[in-house]
Design an enzyme around this catalytic site. Structure first.
Site, PDB file in Angstrom:
ATOM      1  N   HIS A 178     -79.124  -5.064  33.891  1.00 52.00           N
ATOM      2  CA  HIS A 178     -79.716  -3.726  33.795  1.00 52.00           C
ATOM      3  C   HIS A 178     -78.661  -2.793  33.215  1.00 52.00           C
ATOM      4  O   HIS A 178     -77.461  -3.031  33.346  1.00 52.00           O
ATOM      5  CB  HIS A 178     -80.182  -3.237  35.169  1.00 52.00           C
ATOM      6  CG  HIS A 178     -81.442  -3.885  35.631  1.00 52.00           C
ATOM      7  ND1 HIS A 178     -82.644  -3.218  35.703  1.00 52.00           N
ATOM      8  CD2 HIS A 178     -81.703  -5.158  36.022  1.00 52.00           C
ATOM      9  CE1 HIS A 178     -83.596  -4.048  36.134  1.00 52.00           C
ATOM     10  NE2 HIS A 178     -83.038  -5.226  36.340  1.00 52.00           N
TER      11      HIS A 178
ATOM     12  N   CYS B 285     -86.375  -1.374  39.351  1.00 53.82           N
ATOM     13  CA  CYS B 285     -86.719  -2.089  40.578  1.00 53.82           C
ATOM     14  C   CYS B 285     -87.001  -1.075  41.676  1.00 53.82           C
ATOM     15  O   CYS B 285     -86.131  -0.266  42.008  1.00 53.82           O
ATOM     16  CB  CYS B 285     -85.576  -3.018  41.001  1.00 53.82           C
ATOM     17  SG  CYS B 285     -85.873  -3.874  42.570  1.00 53.82           S
TER      18      CYS B 285
ATOM     19  N   HIS C 175     -79.256 -11.660  33.479  1.00 55.96           N
ATOM     20  CA  HIS C 175     -80.270 -10.615  33.603  1.00 55.96           C
ATOM     21  C   HIS C 175     -79.546  -9.305  33.938  1.00 55.96           C
ATOM     22  O   HIS C 175     -79.199  -9.062  35.091  1.00 55.96           O
ATOM     23  CB  HIS C 175     -81.248 -11.006  34.724  1.00 55.96           C
ATOM     24  CG  HIS C 175     -82.351 -10.029  34.951  1.00 55.96           C
ATOM     25  ND1 HIS C 175     -83.658 -10.277  34.564  1.00 55.96           N
ATOM     26  CD2 HIS C 175     -82.378  -8.819  35.564  1.00 55.96           C
ATOM     27  CE1 HIS C 175     -84.428  -9.255  34.923  1.00 55.96           C
ATOM     28  NE2 HIS C 175     -83.671  -8.361  35.529  1.00 55.96           N
TER      29      HIS C 175
END
Length: 223
Positions: A131, A162, A129
């Site tokens: 970013h 986030c 995952h």
């Protein structure tokens, strides 16, 4: 669906979800800011969620956030990541996603973490995952591919972020990832034209430009 506790699980089950995602941070500070609990407290809660999910015959993915660095604590010890991975798999999760929550990771670091985890767990039980805060998401995905990982979280157009990770940008863009994979000869069964159309639809509704290179290129060719 991301499920923080048993109350959330029961609501998710009522909605007919087919996969439960539980989450915890490798950083104590980020974990407290994200869900207002210590890591130890979170493990107790997640153990109950996983147990109940198993009894309801749901697939369960565990997420560890801030694996490669934290906005509050800086570097994260890989031993802490491994301890949490062990804890989650012992609870009974089916697969684990490693999160670069603030987009700080680099390919060498990604390979170093995976080298440790892949000694304990098969590659098909691990997802990544990333970013794209610093523009390294695709490079990190490629490094993961070279380590045998084939599951990636992504978001169309690079949406995301986030609220408890200052400076974090959106996720690895689905359309950019799909372009790279298909041009490497890896079949995804995802239609790039439909991806572009969906991204432009989202962009028109948000009324702000998306970050993916594919969207920018597609727009430049269709003006």
């Amino acid at each position: 669906a991301l499920v923080p506790n048993t109350k959330g699980l029961f609501r998710a089950l009522e909605s007919g979800i087919d996969e439960v995602a539980v989450f915890i941070s490798a950083s104590e500070t980020h974990n407290k800011k994200n869900i207002n609990k210590t890591i130890s407290e979170t493990e107790i809660v997640l153990s109950e969620v996983v147990k109940e999910s198993i009894s309801n015959k749901k697939t369960i993915r565990g997420y560890i956030s801030t694996v490669f660095g934290c906005p509050y604590e800086g570097n994260i010890d890989t031993d802490q990541v491994i301890r949490l991975a062990d804890s989650l798999f012992e609870m009974g999760i089916n697969e684990l996603s490693l999160g670069d929550t603030i987009g700080i990771a680099n390919p060498v670091q990604v390979k170093q973490v995976l080298e440790q985890l892949l000694k304990r767990y098969p590659a098909d039980s691990i997802a990544m995952h990333f970013h794209n805060t610093r523009g390294t998401a695709l490079a990190n995905a490629l490094a993961s591919l070279e380590m045998g990982i084939s599951k990636f979280d992504s978001s169309l157009g690079g949406l995301g972020g986030c609220p408890y990770a200052p400076g974090a940008s959106g996720n690895l863009a689905t359309d950019d990832l799909n372009y790279m994979l298909t041009n490497m000869g890896i079949e995804t069964n995802i239609d790039p034209k439909k991806l572009n159309a969906a991204a432009l639809y989202i962009q028109s509704k948000l009324q702000k430009p998306l970050d993916s290179y594919s969207v920018k290129y597609y727009e430049s060719q269709h003006k």
